[in-house]
Design a protein around this motif. Structure first.
Motif, PDB file in Angstrom:
ATOM      1  N   GLU A 127       1.293   6.484  -7.201  1.00 28.71           N
ATOM      2  CA  GLU A 127       0.214   7.421  -7.536  1.00 28.71           C
ATOM      3  C   GLU A 127       0.685   8.868  -7.393  1.00 28.71           C
ATOM      4  N   SER A 162       0.830  -1.210   0.000  1.00 25.56           N
ATOM      5  CA  SER A 162       0.000   0.000   0.000  1.00 25.56           C
ATOM      6  C   SER A 162       0.865   1.260   0.000  1.00 25.56           C
ATOM      7  N   GLU A 163       2.005   1.220   0.680  1.00 20.68           N
ATOM      8  CA  GLU A 163       2.914   2.363   0.657  1.00 20.68           C
ATOM      9  C   GLU A 163       3.450   2.606  -0.755  1.00 20.68           C
ATOM     10  N   ASN A 182       1.998   1.681  -3.583  1.00 27.95           N
ATOM     11  CA  ASN A 182       0.895   2.167  -4.421  1.00 27.95           C
ATOM     12  C   ASN A 182       0.693   3.661  -4.244  1.00 27.95           C
ATOM     13  N   LYS A 183       0.760   4.143  -3.009  1.00 26.39           N
ATOM     14  CA  LYS A 183       0.618   5.581  -2.752  1.00 26.39           C
ATOM     15  C   LYS A 183       1.754   6.368  -3.401  1.00 26.39           C
ATOM     16  N   LYS A 184       2.976   5.855  -3.295  1.00 23.76           N
ATOM     17  CA  LYS A 184       4.145   6.527  -3.877  1.00 23.76           C
ATOM     18  C   LYS A 184       4.031   6.568  -5.400  1.00 23.76           C
TER      19      LYS A 184
END
Length: 51
Positions: free
Chosen positions: A12, A5-6, A8-10
């Protein structure tokens, strides 16, 4: 928070900033992160709380 999830955020945030990585590299990074997250869970199961 999981590594996947980290990442994916980066990814994005980088896309919004105009920086893009190859989809193949993105998939490879996320596959590795999923394996790491899965091994963390297997090696360190949640502990039971005592009452």
């Amino acid at each position: 928070m999981s590594l996947t999830s980290e990442l994916n955020k980066k990814i994005e945030a980088d896309r919004k900033a105009g920086r893009d990585i190859s989809p193949v590299i993105e998939e490879l990074i996320l596959m590795i992160a999923e394996k790491v997250d899965k091994s963390k869970v297997e090696n360190h199961p949640a502990t039971k709380t005592s009452k």
